[in-house]
Design a protein around this motif. Sequence first.
Motif, mmCIF file in Angstrom:
data_model
loop_
_atom_site.group_PDB
_atom_site.id
_atom_site.type_symbol
_atom_site.label_atom_id
_atom_site.label_comp_id
_atom_site.label_asym_id
_atom_site.label_seq_id
_atom_site.Cartn_x
_atom_site.Cartn_y
_atom_site.Cartn_z
ATOM 1 N N GLY A 147 0.886 -1.247 -0.023
ATOM 2 C CA GLY A 147 -0.146 -0.545 -0.200
ATOM 3 C C GLY A 147 1.014 1.474 -0.299
ATOM 4 N N PRO A 148 0.350 2.585 -0.374
ATOM 5 C CA PRO A 148 1.041 3.384 -0.585
ATOM 6 C C PRO A 148 1.226 3.990 0.697
ATOM 7 N N ARG A 149 0.852 3.581 1.613
ATOM 8 C CA ARG A 149 0.956 4.105 2.978
ATOM 9 C C ARG A 149 1.788 3.006 4.423
ATOM 10 N N ASP A 150 2.230 1.691 3.514
ATOM 11 C CA ASP A 150 3.048 0.312 4.106
ATOM 12 C C ASP A 150 4.612 0.749 3.911
ATOM 13 N N VAL A 151 5.459 -0.775 4.618
ATOM 14 C CA VAL A 151 6.544 -0.487 4.787
ATOM 15 C C VAL A 151 6.895 -1.973 4.609
ATOM 16 N N ARG A 152 7.537 -2.801 3.703
ATOM 17 C CA ARG A 152 7.894 -4.013 3.707
ATOM 18 C C ARG A 152 9.152 -4.192 4.615
ATOM 19 N N ILE A 153 9.064 -5.316 6.068
ATOM 20 C CA ILE A 153 10.204 -5.600 6.685
ATOM 21 C C ILE A 153 10.692 -7.003 7.184
ATOM 22 N N LYS A 154 12.122 -6.965 6.597
ATOM 23 C CA LYS A 154 12.439 -8.369 6.650
ATOM 24 C C LYS A 154 12.436 -8.303 8.163
ATOM 25 N N LEU A 155 12.273 -9.435 8.853
ATOM 26 C CA LEU A 155 11.570 -9.961 10.570
ATOM 27 C C LEU A 155 13.648 -10.185 10.837
ATOM 28 N N HIS A 156 13.690 -10.005 11.749
ATOM 29 C CA HIS A 156 15.185 -10.534 12.506
ATOM 30 C C HIS A 156 14.918 -10.635 13.939
ATOM 31 N N THR A 157 13.830 -10.891 14.744
ATOM 32 C CA THR A 157 13.987 -10.676 15.501
ATOM 33 C C THR A 157 12.300 -10.380 16.256
ATOM 34 N N VAL A 158 11.468 -11.991 16.750
ATOM 35 C CA VAL A 158 10.033 -12.489 17.270
ATOM 36 C C VAL A 158 10.506 -12.525 18.708
ATOM 37 N N GLY A 159 9.650 -12.118 19.502
ATOM 38 C CA GLY A 159 9.623 -12.918 21.128
ATOM 39 C C GLY A 159 8.787 -14.414 20.314
ATOM 40 N N ILE A 160 8.373 -14.756 21.417
ATOM 41 C CA ILE A 160 7.505 -15.475 21.904
ATOM 42 C C ILE A 160 6.265 -15.099 23.450
ATOM 43 N N CYS A 161 5.431 -14.879 23.311
ATOM 44 C CA CYS A 161 4.332 -14.040 24.245
ATOM 45 C C CYS A 161 3.398 -15.537 24.545
ATOM 46 N N ALA A 205 10.887 -7.057 15.719
ATOM 47 C CA ALA A 205 11.632 -6.099 15.093
ATOM 48 C C ALA A 205 12.869 -6.698 13.748
ATOM 49 N N GLY A 206 12.339 -5.746 12.733
ATOM 50 C CA GLY A 206 12.920 -6.222 11.826
ATOM 51 C C GLY A 206 13.577 -4.930 11.146
ATOM 52 N N THR A 207 14.131 -4.684 9.349
ATOM 53 C CA THR A 207 14.642 -3.899 8.812
ATOM 54 C C THR A 207 13.430 -3.397 7.101
ATOM 55 N N VAL A 208 13.459 -2.399 7.005
ATOM 56 C CA VAL A 208 12.935 -1.882 6.455
ATOM 57 C C VAL A 208 13.694 -2.593 4.579
ATOM 58 N N ILE A 209 12.522 -3.233 4.062
ATOM 59 C CA ILE A 209 13.395 -3.727 2.993
ATOM 60 C C ILE A 209 12.143 -3.148 1.574
ATOM 61 N N GLU A 210 11.056 -2.269 1.889
ATOM 62 C CA GLU A 210 10.843 -1.767 0.279
ATOM 63 C C GLU A 210 9.723 -0.521 1.285
ATOM 64 N N THR A 211 9.271 0.518 -0.048
ATOM 65 C CA THR A 211 8.874 1.769 1.454
ATOM 66 C C THR A 211 7.363 1.796 0.239
ATOM 67 N N GLY A 212 5.952 2.551 0.214
ATOM 68 C CA GLY A 212 5.014 2.435 -0.138
ATOM 69 C C GLY A 212 5.055 3.966 -1.186
ATOM 70 N N ALA A 213 4.665 4.050 -2.237
ATOM 71 C CA ALA A 213 4.530 5.748 -2.582
ATOM 72 C C ALA A 213 4.862 7.042 -1.664
ATOM 73 N N GLU A 214 3.922 6.942 -0.623
ATOM 74 C CA GLU A 214 3.612 8.187 0.260
ATOM 75 C C GLU A 214 3.927 7.972 1.275
#
Length: 350
Positions: free
Chosen positions: A28-42, A70-79
């Motif tokens: 989406g135009p206001r979304d980001v795609r994130i490569k996950l690095h660490t995820v906690g177990i809740c 937590a992770g790293t942004v790998i793609e950003t939407g147009a807006e």
Amino acid sequence: MKSLVLEKKDDLSLRDFPEIDRQEEILGPRDVRIKLHTVGICGSDVHYYTHGRIGPFVIEEPMILGHEGAGTVIETGAEVTGLSIGDRVCMEPGVPDPNSRAARLGIYNVDPAVRFWATPPVHGILRPTCVHPEAFTFKLPDNVSFAEGAMVEPLAVGVHAATKARVKPGDIGVVMGAGPIGLVTALSALAAGCARIYVSDLAEKKLEIAQSLNPAIIPVNIANDDLVARVMKDTDGWGADVVWEATGSPKAAATVFEPLAPGGCVVMIGGQAEPISYDAGAAMIREARVENIFRYAHVFPRCVAMLSSGAIDIKPLITRTFDFGDSVEAFEVAASAPPADVKMQIILPQ
């Protein structure tokens, strides 16, 4: 790309999940795609695994677990203007309807339409990548690690609980429960101004961790020590200004007013599967204020800032990490509730 999928109660698998790839193919135009690095177990992830439901939320179809990430942004939407490719981020997992009445009132966490990761039917983030709104994605400073970034989500509960209590400098607090939420609440209460915090539990190892976090934390093992007697002795019979209930135990919740000072506040954090007894008389004679919290709202930037400044150190709470390939084993271990573990995390391939 493999994901950790809860097929049904007591049935986990690490497998390809093409449905999520199709759902998130278009950014989406206001979304980001994130490569996950660490995820906690809740605890909620584990509860879905062991019980197949939490209250009205029932596992009826396979669902990807995980919401502390937590992770790293790998793609950003147009807006997107506030984040860039390569930014390290943490993510607030609940996205409300911005036009809902709750969101417009500023209490978006109680919006009935909120879509929260790993809450049926919304998939979680124990997978290689995810798509998320920029508005609920927060940049991590260079001195905050991915592991700490994945702890922002549980820390947000503690900060919200301290905020709801309206802590004043010098307050005396009691936290019932030395699990992850109890301990982040104790740290948040101290950061908010409490002079000291009594943390009660039955697990000696968890209490040792609690004591190591800050000299103002006083552990109380209720297996051999009377919490109420200890608090009353140390406060000349007055009691604690705030009591946070973070066990989810009906037995513990029934006693929340006993260590409370007149005019004090009780904050209910731990989820209760069934209605619990409530001593209205004990609350009345203290003119107690009772608050309830549901997740959090408006606190992620505060949490990140406190981790960066050193006002709160949550690293000692991370007691075990697993590789993504060992995710099923990680949940089996978490479900066994080892007494020496507080927070377990899973590291994804990079």
